[in-house]
Enzyme design. Structure first.
Site, PDB file in Angstrom:
ATOM      1  CG  ASP A 106      32.096  31.635  -6.790  1.00 17.56           C
ATOM      2  OD1 ASP A 106      30.998  32.159  -7.031  1.00 17.56           O
ATOM      3  OD2 ASP A 106      33.003  31.541  -7.647  1.00 17.56           O
ATOM      4  CG  HIS A 162      37.461  33.629 -13.366  1.00 12.81           C
ATOM      5  ND1 HIS A 162      36.099  33.778 -13.304  1.00 12.81           N
ATOM      6  CD2 HIS A 162      37.909  34.593 -14.213  1.00 12.81           C
ATOM      7  CE1 HIS A 162      35.736  34.772 -14.098  1.00 12.81           C
ATOM      8  NE2 HIS A 162      36.800  35.294 -14.645  1.00 12.81           N
ATOM      9  CG  ASP A 204      28.072  29.031  -7.304  1.00 14.20           C
ATOM     10  OD1 ASP A 204      29.197  28.585  -7.596  1.00 14.20           O
ATOM     11  OD2 ASP A 204      27.758  30.223  -7.453  1.00 14.20           O
ATOM     12  CD  GLU A 225      36.132  29.071 -10.342  1.00 13.78           C
ATOM     13  OE1 GLU A 225      36.134  29.052 -11.595  1.00 13.78           O
ATOM     14  OE2 GLU A 225      35.649  30.005  -9.686  1.00 13.78           O
ATOM     15  CB  ALA A 226      32.170  23.903 -13.037  1.00 16.86           C
ATOM     16  CG  ASP A 233      35.888  34.146  -7.879  1.00 19.10           C
ATOM     17  OD1 ASP A 233      36.649  35.125  -8.006  1.00 19.10           O
ATOM     18  OD2 ASP A 233      35.496  33.461  -8.847  1.00 19.10           O
TER      19      ASP A 233
END
Length: 337
Positions: free
Chosen positions: A122, A281, A222, A124-125, A286
């Site tokens: 998962d 988050h 994703d 994060e961006a 996550d």
């Protein structure tokens, strides 16, 4: 990255459903007495069954449908099964367990109907408040949670942060949402190096060589968006091991027969009788919570199989009725010309 996933346009959220197969449970024997099962047969008696075992299963399902939540929990406890979850989940758990026991007695189910491992990812961006359509998302956290499908435990984890290049300065919204600070990404490696580290970590665990495995994500974005965009930014080809994956939202919705709006991470956890553990988050937290859902689904008899893939940059649905095929041994992709 659920905040970004939920803020995307409606058209992008539409996902075709693919029906997952079933996975054999443990070795306990589930039996609802013949007196209980045969006492109420009206729901199944009108159907024509070619095999008596399916008639027995249908009759039992009819009985289970009429059980109260407390009766369901009591019966599940009798068979040493998980008793948490909403009523529909409890019914599904008991029905599936009984069905698997009956079919296993007829040797209709092979014990090798699942991957040895599942890699939960998962990302994060980078993001901005409202996620304007022109904003370029770059991966800033790459977590992997390794689930052993035999022991039904989280066996290992990987986590590294990534230095963004297009928008190297994080927005205040991004920092607040993810908990990832500017200092963290400034000190991190760029994406190709982090991907190389992920691949080496997977190789050390003999994934794709000694052990079969599949990637698993919470939704389509994703892999089909974040990883796809990042590979273009970093001028590398899309990694072959991530071209197919399990979208757990699809698997969950199809297995428990719930609508798409009931497949958000927090709602899935709640319906399974669990609560979120960790910081929302955080990519690693996550991923761990998604892994908990996957483990519970495996315990309930769901055979988690690949149901999505990316081809030519486009998201496509994969039928889960085909033969079980694990992801290839991970290799570092070549750089684009």
């Amino acid at each position: 990255m659920e905040e970004q996933k939920e803020n995307r346009p409606q058209a992008a959220r539409d996902e075709a459903a693919a029906a997952p197969a079933a996975r054999p449970p443990g070795r306990q024997h589930c039996r609802i007495s013949d007196q209980e099962a045969n006492g109420k047969t009206s729901a199944a008696s009108s159907n024509d069954f070619s095999d008596p075992i399916y008639k027995e299963i249908a009759i039992t399902n009819g009985y289970i449908n009429r059980m109260t939540r407390e009766e369901l929990r009591s019966k599940l406890a009798e068979f040493k099964l998980e008793t948490r979850g909403v009523k529909d989940v409890l019914k599904k758990r008991l029905k599936n367990y009984y069905k698997k026991q009956k079919l296993m007695q007829k040797e209709h189910i092979s014990g090798d109907s699942c991957y040895d491992y599942i890699c939960v990812v998962d990302f994060e961006a980078t993001c901005e408040e409202g996620n304007p359509p022109e904003f370029v998302h770059e991966i800033i956290e790459f977590p992997v949670v390794l689930v052993n499908t035999r022991t039904l435990e989280i066996e290992d984890t990987f986590q590294q942060y990534v230095k963004p290049e297009v928008n190297p300065k994080l927005s205040d919204f991004c920092i607040s949402l993810t908990g990832i600070t500017q200092d963290i990404v400034d000190k991190a490696d760029i994406f190709p190096q982090v991907l190389q580290n992920v691949i080496e970590w997977m190789r050390q665990r003999e994934l794709g060589t000694k052990y079969s495995y599949s990637m698993l994500t919470d939704g389509s974005w994703d892999m089909s968006k974040f990883l796809n965009i990042q590979c273009r930014i970093s001028r590398i080809k899309y990694p072959s091991f991530a071209k197919k994956w399990i979208n757990i939202r699809k698997s969950y919705g199809n297995f428990y027969k719930v609508p798409r709006n009931q497949t958000k991470l927090t709602i899935m956890l709640e319906n399974l009788g669990m609560s979120y553990d960790g910081r929302p988050h955080s990519g690693l937290d996550d991923s761990k919570n998604i892994a908990r859902i996957a483990i519970r689904m495996l315990q309930d008899g769901c055979d988690l199989r690949v149901n999505e893939r990316i081809h030519g940059g486009q998201l496509m649905t994969v039928s889960s009725s085909g033969p079980l095929e694990g992801a290839p041994a991970p290799q570092m992709p070549r750089y684009r010309n």
